[in-house]
Enzyme design. Structure first.
Site, PDB file in Angstrom:
ATOM      1  N   SER A 158     102.739  14.234 -40.640  1.00  0.00           N
ATOM      2  CA  SER A 158     104.277  13.731 -41.010  1.00  0.00           C
ATOM      3  C   SER A 158     104.573  13.104 -41.713  1.00  0.00           C
ATOM      4  O   SER A 158     103.617  11.950 -41.340  1.00  0.00           O
ATOM      5  CB  SER A 158     104.843  13.274 -39.045  1.00  0.00           C
ATOM      6  OG  SER A 158     105.750  13.301 -39.213  1.00  0.00           O
TER       7      SER A 158
ATOM      8  N   LYS B 202     104.319  17.874 -42.884  1.00  0.00           N
ATOM      9  CA  LYS B 202     105.667  17.968 -42.365  1.00  0.00           C
ATOM     10  C   LYS B 202     106.283  17.039 -42.831  1.00  0.00           C
ATOM     11  O   LYS B 202     106.190  15.741 -42.990  1.00  0.00           O
ATOM     12  CB  LYS B 202     105.731  17.247 -40.939  1.00  0.00           C
ATOM     13  CG  LYS B 202     107.432  16.883 -40.311  1.00  0.00           C
ATOM     14  CD  LYS B 202     107.563  16.808 -38.694  1.00  0.00           C
ATOM     15  CE  LYS B 202     108.024  15.277 -38.095  1.00  0.00           C
ATOM     16  NZ  LYS B 202     107.431  15.525 -36.433  1.00  0.00           N
TER      17      LYS B 202
ATOM     18  N   LYS C  92     110.038  13.983 -43.660  1.00  0.00           N
ATOM     19  CA  LYS C  92     110.902  13.215 -43.332  1.00  0.00           C
ATOM     20  C   LYS C  92     112.088  13.561 -44.447  1.00  0.00           C
ATOM     21  O   LYS C  92     111.739  13.185 -45.727  1.00  0.00           O
ATOM     22  CB  LYS C  92     110.779  12.145 -42.835  1.00  0.00           C
ATOM     23  CG  LYS C  92     109.243  12.355 -41.849  1.00  0.00           C
ATOM     24  CD  LYS C  92     110.505  12.419 -39.820  1.00  0.00           C
ATOM     25  CE  LYS C  92     109.996  11.870 -39.009  1.00  0.00           C
ATOM     26  NZ  LYS C  92     110.199  11.494 -37.711  1.00  0.00           N
TER      27      LYS C  92
ATOM     28  N   ASP D  95     111.620  17.200 -40.856  1.00  0.00           N
ATOM     29  CA  ASP D  95     112.447  16.864 -40.036  1.00  0.00           C
ATOM     30  C   ASP D  95     113.347  16.026 -39.631  1.00  0.00           C
ATOM     31  O   ASP D  95     112.927  14.998 -40.490  1.00  0.00           O
ATOM     32  CB  ASP D  95     111.439  15.919 -39.083  1.00  0.00           C
ATOM     33  CG  ASP D  95     111.346  15.639 -37.347  1.00  0.00           C
ATOM     34  OD1 ASP D  95     112.988  15.155 -37.230  1.00  0.00           O
ATOM     35  OD2 ASP D  95     110.878  14.210 -37.205  1.00  0.00           O
TER      36      ASP D  95
ATOM     37  N   GLU E  10     113.652  20.951 -37.401  1.00  0.00           N
ATOM     38  CA  GLU E  10     113.058  19.812 -36.512  1.00  0.00           C
ATOM     39  C   GLU E  10     114.717  19.246 -36.172  1.00  0.00           C
ATOM     40  O   GLU E  10     115.120  17.527 -37.212  1.00  0.00           O
ATOM     41  CB  GLU E  10     112.151  19.840 -36.549  1.00  0.00           C
ATOM     42  CG  GLU E  10     111.890  18.036 -35.086  1.00  0.00           C
ATOM     43  CD  GLU E  10     110.349  17.444 -35.501  1.00  0.00           C
ATOM     44  OE1 GLU E  10     109.219  17.658 -36.149  1.00  0.00           O
ATOM     45  OE2 GLU E  10     110.579  16.626 -34.879  1.00  0.00           O
TER      46      GLU E  10
ATOM     47  N   ASP F 223     113.441  18.455 -30.865  1.00  0.00           N
ATOM     48  CA  ASP F 223     112.519  16.998 -30.149  1.00  0.00           C
ATOM     49  C   ASP F 223     113.343  16.524 -29.197  1.00  0.00           C
ATOM     50  O   ASP F 223     113.702  16.104 -28.049  1.00  0.00           O
ATOM     51  CB  ASP F 223     112.020  16.625 -31.850  1.00  0.00           C
ATOM     52  CG  ASP F 223     111.364  14.565 -31.410  1.00  0.00           C
ATOM     53  OD1 ASP F 223     111.306  14.476 -30.060  1.00  0.00           O
ATOM     54  OD2 ASP F 223     110.699  14.414 -32.086  1.00  0.00           O
TER      55      ASP F 223
ATOM     56  N   LYS G 125     106.353  16.290 -26.242  1.00  0.00           N
ATOM     57  CA  LYS G 125     105.835  15.048 -26.397  1.00  0.00           C
ATOM     58  C   LYS G 125     106.117  14.455 -24.870  1.00  0.00           C
ATOM     59  O   LYS G 125     106.872  14.256 -24.725  1.00  0.00           O
ATOM     60  CB  LYS G 125     107.100  13.815 -27.316  1.00  0.00           C
ATOM     61  CG  LYS G 125     106.628  14.606 -29.644  1.00  0.00           C
ATOM     62  CD  LYS G 125     107.923  13.041 -29.524  1.00  0.00           C
ATOM     63  CE  LYS G 125     107.121  13.478 -30.851  1.00  0.00           C
ATOM     64  NZ  LYS G 125     109.147  12.131 -31.354  1.00  0.00           N
TER      65      LYS G 125
ATOM     66  N   GLY H 170     104.332  13.639 -32.031  1.00  0.00           N
ATOM     67  CA  GLY H 170     103.056  12.631 -31.981  1.00  0.00           C
ATOM     68  C   GLY H 170     104.383  11.230 -31.947  1.00  0.00           C
ATOM     69  O   GLY H 170     105.188  11.007 -32.427  1.00  0.00           O
TER      70      GLY H 170
HETATM   71  O1  OSB Z   1     110.131  12.398 -34.659  1.00  0.00           O
HETATM   72  O2  OSB Z   1     108.375  13.597 -34.209  1.00  0.00           O
HETATM   73  C1  OSB Z   1     109.209  12.300 -34.552  1.00  0.00           C
HETATM   74  C2  OSB Z   1     107.147   8.924 -34.863  1.00  0.00           C
HETATM   75  C3  OSB Z   1     107.735   8.284 -34.211  1.00  0.00           C
HETATM   76  C4  OSB Z   1     109.260   8.449 -33.717  1.00  0.00           C
HETATM   77  C5  OSB Z   1     109.660   9.847 -34.455  1.00  0.00           C
HETATM   78  C6  OSB Z   1     108.728  10.938 -34.812  1.00  0.00           C
HETATM   79  C7  OSB Z   1     107.175  10.803 -35.102  1.00  0.00           C
HETATM   80  C8  OSB Z   1     106.769  11.109 -36.378  1.00  0.00           C
HETATM   81  C9  OSB Z   1     104.630  10.602 -36.156  1.00  0.00           C
HETATM   82  O3  OSB Z   1     107.108  12.484 -36.820  1.00  0.00           O
HETATM   83  C10 OSB Z   1     104.256  12.078 -35.948  1.00  0.00           C
HETATM   84  C11 OSB Z   1     103.247  11.512 -35.905  1.00  0.00           C
HETATM   85  O4  OSB Z   1     102.359  10.584 -35.125  1.00  0.00           O
HETATM   86  O5  OSB Z   1     101.952  11.460 -36.700  1.00  0.00           O
HETATM   87 MG    MG Z   2     110.734  14.100 -34.866  1.00  0.00          MG
END
Ligand code: OSB
Ligand code: MG
Length: 370
Positions: A135, A161, A163, A188, A213, A238, A262, A290
């Site tokens: 991510s 992924k 953001k 995401d 996402e 999510d 999660k 994650g």
């Molecule tokens: O939206 O998936 C998410 C981290 C903190 C809060 C929300 C998200 C995330 C990540 C990190 O995308 C994923 C990772 O732990 O590598």
């Molecule tokens: Mg997410």
């Protein structure tokens, strides 16, 4: 097993690099580690609540309160034989899934250790390596964004992924697609858009993404169903999925065609498995999300992601992607096929290093006999 004590450790971990999402930029990751003692064994669990109520309403402060004032007193001194005993005792608690999940995780670790099996084997894992991606946080310029992706591609991650947020979406994805036409790519939004933004998602729909996402409101499923009807790229939820019930409701109305599981967000490993099983019955693929976990949380994520319907790569990157010095060992490394090996030693397979814990600890409290 008789639960003798529960210790809460509030720690603060400096991230290797700042991590930016549509809700903010983080340079440190605070978390609460749960240390549970029973029968001469110690189990560990990680609470993924954040510093502030940005991803979810839970924070380090709310989780500390709920665990130390309610959850720990419900089980300390009690004889509990199975993880379901924890779930049943917490059934009267509304909300606070990350707090509940952390305590349940510590019990799962104890329970697997007591049986001398790995957590993965105990919960029905069918693979010994899980396919993972990374991510990638939002960068300040397009050049910096392409450079950060380049580093992860070079490190061997086969799924990226990105953001996204309003103003940082179609053009960025187009630039990434031009540079890496065939890479497995998903985005995401962390709930940064509204239904009025549907034209953006129709453009993204042309960019061969694995999934989109959580584009819309963090508690919504209705608007997501309307958006899903307009695009062929699967929507993955999510934030909106807080329990097995939410998963069923979302699938019943076609609000998503993939679910990011999660453990913290859904209230524990038991609930996470239930969502996995429901999605398997419905032919809906899932993947493991994650929360920038330490190795304590990552080990549990790997066990979960080894279940059969985890059909898409997880946000479970190598330890070095997050922290220079994790508080638990061994570190997880990326294999050359973009997989991480699932621990196969008793319990979660990682051990907390007391001196490292001490270096990053902010406060601790013991419930029961220390
Ligand atoms: O939206 O998936 C998410 C981290 C903190 C809060 C929300 C998200 C995330 C990540 C990190 O995308 C994923 C990772 O732990 O590598
Ligand atoms: Mg997410």
């Amino acid at each position: 097993m008789k639960i003798e004590s529960i210790t809460l450790h509030h720690i603060d971990m400096p991230l290797v690099a700042p991590f930016e999402t549509s809700f903010g930029r983080e340079t440190h990751r605070p978390c609460i580690l749960i240390e549970m003692r029973a029968d001469g064994l110690t189990g560990w669990g990680e609470c993924v609540a954040g510093a502030g109520p940005w991803y979810a309403y839970e924070t380090i402060g709310t989780a500390w309160h709920i665990i130390s004032d309610f959850l720990a007193p419900m089980i300390v001194g009690q004889e509990i034989t199975e993880p379901i005993g924890i779930v049943e005792r917490f059934a009267s608690v509304r909300g606070h899934p990350m707090a509940r999940a952390a305590v349940e995780a510590a019990f799962w670790d104890l329970y697997a250790q007591a049986r001398g099996v790995s957590l993965a084997r105990l919960i029905g894992a069918t693979r010994d390596r899980v396919t993972v991606g990374v991510s990638v946080g939002i960068e300040l310029t397009l050049e910096a964004q392409l450079a950060s992706i380049e580093r992860f591609v070079a490190a061997g991650y086969a799924r990226i992924k990105l953001k996204i947020k309003p103003g940082w979406d179609v053009a960025v994805v187009r630039a990434v697609r031009e540079r890496w036409p065939d890479i497995a790519l998903q985005v995401d939004a962390n709930s940064a858009y509204t239904p009025d933004d549907a034209p953006i998602f129709r453009e993204l729909d042309e960019m061969n993404l694995l999934l989109i996402e959580q584009p819309l409101h963090h508690d919504d499923i209705v608007d997501h169903a309307r958006l899903q009807a307009q695009i062929s790229t699967p929507i993955c939820l999510d934030e909106s999925i807080h329990s097995p019930e939410h998963a069923r409701w979302a699938l019943d109305i076609d609000a998503c065609r993939v679910i990011n599981i999660k453990i913290g967000r859904v209230g524990g490993l038991t609930a996470a498995r239930q969502i996995h099983d429901l999605c398997a019955e419905r032919g809906v693929p899932v993947w493991c999300g994650g929360m920038l976990e330490t190795n304590v949380g990552r080990a549990v994520n790997l066990a979960l992601a080894a279940l059969p319907n985890f059909a898409l790569p997880g946000d479970i990157s190598a330890s070095a992607r997050y922290y220079h010095r994790d508080i638990a060992a061994p570190d997880f490394v990326l294999n050359d096929d973009s997989t991480i090996t699932v621990p196969d030693t008793p319990g979660t397979g990682v051990a907390v290093l007391p001196e490292r814990l001490r270096d990053v600890q902010v406060r601790e409290v013991i419930i029961g006999k220390g």
